[in-house]
Scaffold this motif. Structure first.
Motif, PDB file in Angstrom:
ATOM      1  N   ALA A  18       0.886  -1.148   0.029  1.00  0.00           N
ATOM      2  CA  ALA A  18       0.017   0.031   0.114  1.00  0.00           C
ATOM      3  C   ALA A  18       0.936   1.251   0.031  1.00  0.00           C
ATOM      4  O   ALA A  18       0.671   2.281  -0.754  1.00  0.00           O
ATOM      5  CB  ALA A  18      -0.874   0.052   1.151  1.00  0.00           C
ATOM      6  N   PHE A  19       1.982   1.240   0.887  1.00  0.00           N
ATOM      7  CA  PHE A  19       2.908   2.362   0.707  1.00  0.00           C
ATOM      8  C   PHE A  19       3.357   2.682  -0.637  1.00  0.00           C
ATOM      9  O   PHE A  19       3.644   3.923  -1.149  1.00  0.00           O
ATOM     10  CB  PHE A  19       4.032   2.287   1.759  1.00  0.00           C
ATOM     11  CG  PHE A  19       3.519   1.975   3.130  1.00  0.00           C
ATOM     12  CD1 PHE A  19       2.472   2.908   3.806  1.00  0.00           C
ATOM     13  CD2 PHE A  19       4.198   1.423   4.139  1.00  0.00           C
ATOM     14  CE1 PHE A  19       1.901   2.623   4.847  1.00  0.00           C
ATOM     15  CE2 PHE A  19       3.958   1.183   5.384  1.00  0.00           C
ATOM     16  CZ  PHE A  19       2.821   1.504   5.973  1.00  0.00           C
ATOM     17  N   GLU A  20       3.959   1.508  -1.223  1.00  0.00           N
ATOM     18  CA  GLU A  20       4.456   1.737  -2.610  1.00  0.00           C
ATOM     19  C   GLU A  20       3.572   2.284  -3.604  1.00  0.00           C
ATOM     20  O   GLU A  20       3.920   3.058  -4.399  1.00  0.00           O
ATOM     21  CB  GLU A  20       4.938   0.353  -3.075  1.00  0.00           C
ATOM     22  CG  GLU A  20       6.239  -0.237  -2.249  1.00  0.00           C
ATOM     23  CD  GLU A  20       6.674  -1.621  -2.546  1.00  0.00           C
ATOM     24  OE1 GLU A  20       6.009  -2.316  -3.508  1.00  0.00           O
ATOM     25  OE2 GLU A  20       7.375  -2.342  -1.710  1.00  0.00           O
ATOM     26  N   GLN A  21       2.362   1.537  -3.649  1.00  0.00           N
ATOM     27  CA  GLN A  21       1.339   2.236  -4.387  1.00  0.00           C
ATOM     28  C   GLN A  21       0.813   3.648  -4.247  1.00  0.00           C
ATOM     29  O   GLN A  21       0.635   4.130  -4.993  1.00  0.00           O
ATOM     30  CB  GLN A  21       0.116   1.156  -4.417  1.00  0.00           C
ATOM     31  CG  GLN A  21       0.291  -0.053  -5.089  1.00  0.00           C
ATOM     32  CD  GLN A  21      -0.862  -1.112  -4.784  1.00  0.00           C
ATOM     33  OE1 GLN A  21      -1.924  -0.784  -4.455  1.00  0.00           O
ATOM     34  NE2 GLN A  21      -0.531  -2.247  -5.767  1.00  0.00           N
ATOM     35  N   ALA A  24       3.861   5.728  -5.733  1.00  0.00           N
ATOM     36  CA  ALA A  24       3.529   5.595  -7.096  1.00  0.00           C
ATOM     37  C   ALA A  24       2.382   6.585  -7.608  1.00  0.00           C
ATOM     38  O   ALA A  24       2.549   7.117  -8.863  1.00  0.00           O
ATOM     39  CB  ALA A  24       3.355   4.414  -7.570  1.00  0.00           C
ATOM     40  N   SER A  25       1.452   6.641  -6.774  1.00  0.00           N
ATOM     41  CA  SER A  25       0.254   7.575  -7.204  1.00  0.00           C
ATOM     42  C   SER A  25       0.369   9.078  -6.675  1.00  0.00           C
ATOM     43  O   SER A  25      -0.378   9.955  -6.880  1.00  0.00           O
ATOM     44  CB  SER A  25      -1.139   7.127  -6.574  1.00  0.00           C
ATOM     45  OG  SER A  25      -1.194   5.684  -7.033  1.00  0.00           O
ATOM     46  N   GLY A  26       1.674   9.423  -6.029  1.00  0.00           N
ATOM     47  CA  GLY A  26       1.901  10.783  -5.722  1.00  0.00           C
ATOM     48  C   GLY A  26       1.450  11.159  -4.365  1.00  0.00           C
ATOM     49  O   GLY A  26       1.534  12.177  -4.005  1.00  0.00           O
ATOM     50  N   CYS A  27       0.835  10.097  -3.492  1.00  0.00           N
ATOM     51  CA  CYS A  27       0.595  10.364  -2.065  1.00  0.00           C
ATOM     52  C   CYS A  27       1.775  10.618  -1.226  1.00  0.00           C
ATOM     53  O   CYS A  27       2.935  10.094  -1.571  1.00  0.00           O
ATOM     54  CB  CYS A  27      -0.048   8.916  -1.405  1.00  0.00           C
ATOM     55  SG  CYS A  27      -1.724   8.873  -2.412  1.00  0.00           S
ATOM     56  N   ARG A  28       1.546  11.440  -0.141  1.00  0.00           N
ATOM     57  CA  ARG A  28       2.999  11.850   0.592  1.00  0.00           C
ATOM     58  C   ARG A  28       2.739  11.264   1.969  1.00  0.00           C
ATOM     59  O   ARG A  28       3.693  11.218   2.760  1.00  0.00           O
ATOM     60  CB  ARG A  28       3.112  13.395   0.593  1.00  0.00           C
ATOM     61  CG  ARG A  28       3.329  13.962  -0.682  1.00  0.00           C
ATOM     62  CD  ARG A  28       3.718  15.258  -0.670  1.00  0.00           C
ATOM     63  NE  ARG A  28       2.653  15.995  -0.036  1.00  0.00           N
ATOM     64  CZ  ARG A  28       2.337  17.351   0.052  1.00  0.00           C
ATOM     65  NH1 ARG A  28       3.293  18.009  -0.218  1.00  0.00           N
ATOM     66  NH2 ARG A  28       1.485  17.957   0.802  1.00  0.00           N
ATOM     67  N   ALA A  29       1.746  10.739   2.451  1.00  0.00           N
ATOM     68  CA  ALA A  29       1.318  10.313   3.789  1.00  0.00           C
ATOM     69  C   ALA A  29       0.351   9.119   3.608  1.00  0.00           C
ATOM     70  O   ALA A  29      -0.660   9.275   2.644  1.00  0.00           O
ATOM     71  CB  ALA A  29       1.117  11.110   4.848  1.00  0.00           C
ATOM     72  N   CYS A  30       0.265   8.349   4.586  1.00  0.00           N
ATOM     73  CA  CYS A  30      -0.965   7.238   4.778  1.00  0.00           C
ATOM     74  C   CYS A  30      -1.588   7.530   6.043  1.00  0.00           C
ATOM     75  O   CYS A  30      -0.929   7.556   7.259  1.00  0.00           O
ATOM     76  CB  CYS A  30      -0.217   5.819   4.940  1.00  0.00           C
ATOM     77  SG  CYS A  30      -1.518   4.680   4.919  1.00  0.00           S
ATOM     78  N   HIS A  31      -2.857   7.749   6.010  1.00  0.00           N
ATOM     79  CA  HIS A  31      -3.641   7.758   7.440  1.00  0.00           C
ATOM     80  C   HIS A  31      -4.596   6.821   7.515  1.00  0.00           C
ATOM     81  O   HIS A  31      -5.023   5.971   6.733  1.00  0.00           O
ATOM     82  CB  HIS A  31      -4.473   9.175   7.091  1.00  0.00           C
ATOM     83  CG  HIS A  31      -4.031  10.288   7.225  1.00  0.00           C
ATOM     84  ND1 HIS A  31      -3.996  11.367   8.160  1.00  0.00           N
ATOM     85  CD2 HIS A  31      -3.014  10.970   6.224  1.00  0.00           C
ATOM     86  CE1 HIS A  31      -3.095  12.462   7.909  1.00  0.00           C
ATOM     87  NE2 HIS A  31      -2.632  12.105   6.615  1.00  0.00           N
ATOM     88  N   LEU A  32      -4.545   6.517   8.899  1.00  0.00           N
ATOM     89  CA  LEU A  32      -5.669   5.177   9.149  1.00  0.00           C
ATOM     90  C   LEU A  32      -6.503   5.732  10.587  1.00  0.00           C
ATOM     91  O   LEU A  32      -5.908   6.444  11.369  1.00  0.00           O
ATOM     92  CB  LEU A  32      -4.925   3.967   9.079  1.00  0.00           C
ATOM     93  CG  LEU A  32      -3.587   3.622  10.098  1.00  0.00           C
ATOM     94  CD1 LEU A  32      -4.423   3.200  11.642  1.00  0.00           C
ATOM     95  CD2 LEU A  32      -3.142   2.511   9.763  1.00  0.00           C
ATOM     96  N   ASP A  33      -7.668   4.858  10.744  1.00  0.00           N
ATOM     97  CA  ASP A  33      -8.258   5.220  11.936  1.00  0.00           C
ATOM     98  C   ASP A  33      -8.501   3.794  12.590  1.00  0.00           C
ATOM     99  O   ASP A  33      -8.739   2.952  11.867  1.00  0.00           O
ATOM    100  CB  ASP A  33      -9.631   5.755  11.714  1.00  0.00           C
ATOM    101  CG  ASP A  33      -9.634   7.183  11.051  1.00  0.00           C
ATOM    102  OD1 ASP A  33      -9.239   7.977  11.416  1.00  0.00           O
ATOM    103  OD2 ASP A  33      -9.842   7.360   9.905  1.00  0.00           O
ATOM    104  N   VAL A  34      -8.305   3.766  13.879  1.00  0.00           N
ATOM    105  CA  VAL A  34      -8.382   2.394  14.509  1.00  0.00           C
ATOM    106  C   VAL A  34      -8.830   2.751  16.157  1.00  0.00           C
ATOM    107  O   VAL A  34      -8.539   3.913  16.414  1.00  0.00           O
ATOM    108  CB  VAL A  34      -6.997   1.750  14.534  1.00  0.00           C
ATOM    109  CG1 VAL A  34      -5.876   2.456  15.372  1.00  0.00           C
ATOM    110  CG2 VAL A  34      -7.406   0.220  15.088  1.00  0.00           C
ATOM    111  N   SER A  35      -9.472   1.774  16.551  1.00  0.00           N
ATOM    112  CA  SER A  35     -10.016   1.962  17.901  1.00  0.00           C
ATOM    113  C   SER A  35      -8.463   1.878  18.949  1.00  0.00           C
ATOM    114  O   SER A  35      -7.751   1.146  18.614  1.00  0.00           O
ATOM    115  CB  SER A  35     -10.774   0.746  18.445  1.00  0.00           C
ATOM    116  OG  SER A  35     -11.028   0.719  19.754  1.00  0.00           O
ATOM    117  N   SER A  36      -8.510   2.613  19.891  1.00  0.00           N
ATOM    118  CA  SER A  36      -7.286   2.964  20.622  1.00  0.00           C
ATOM    119  C   SER A  36      -7.062   1.576  21.488  1.00  0.00           C
ATOM    120  O   SER A  36      -6.297   1.191  22.063  1.00  0.00           O
ATOM    121  CB  SER A  36      -7.491   3.995  21.700  1.00  0.00           C
ATOM    122  OG  SER A  36      -8.550   3.911  22.608  1.00  0.00           O
TER     123      SER A  36
END
Length: 73
Positions: A18-21, A24-36
Motif C-alpha cells: 500500500a505504501f509503494e502504491q 507511485a500515485s503521488g501520495c505523501r502520507a498514509c492515514h488510518l483510523d483505529v480503536s485505541s
C-alpha cells in the motif's frame, strides 16, 4: 471461522505494498483510523505510524477512544 495469520508477516507485506502504491500515485502520507483498544495500534506504530489525534466520545461510557494515525511515505 476466522484464520489467524500472526507471525507470517502478511500484514506488514500488505501495508508495504500500500505504501509503494501510494508513493507511485503521488501520495505523501498514509492515514488510518483505529480503536485505541485494538492491538493493531502497536503493529501500526511498529510500521512507523504515529498518533495524530485521539478522539473520545463524551457521555458514552464504555465506548473506546478512536485514534487517527499517520505515516509519511
Amino acid at each position: 471461522p476466522s484464520v489467524r495469520r500472526r507471525g507470517m508477516r502478511a500484514g506488514r507485506r500488505l501495508m508495504e505494498l500500500a505504501f509503494e502504491q501510494g508513493l507511485a500515485s503521488g501520495c505523501r502520507a498514509c492515514h488510518l483510523d483505529v480503536s485505541s483498544m485494538s492491538p493493531a495500534v502497536d503493529f501500526y506504530e511498529y510500521l512507523g505510524f504515529r498518533v495524530l489525534v485521539r478522539t473520545e466520545v463524551p457521555g458514552l461510557p464504555g465506548v473506546p477512544a478512536h485514534v487517527r494515525m499517520v505515516r509519511d511515505l
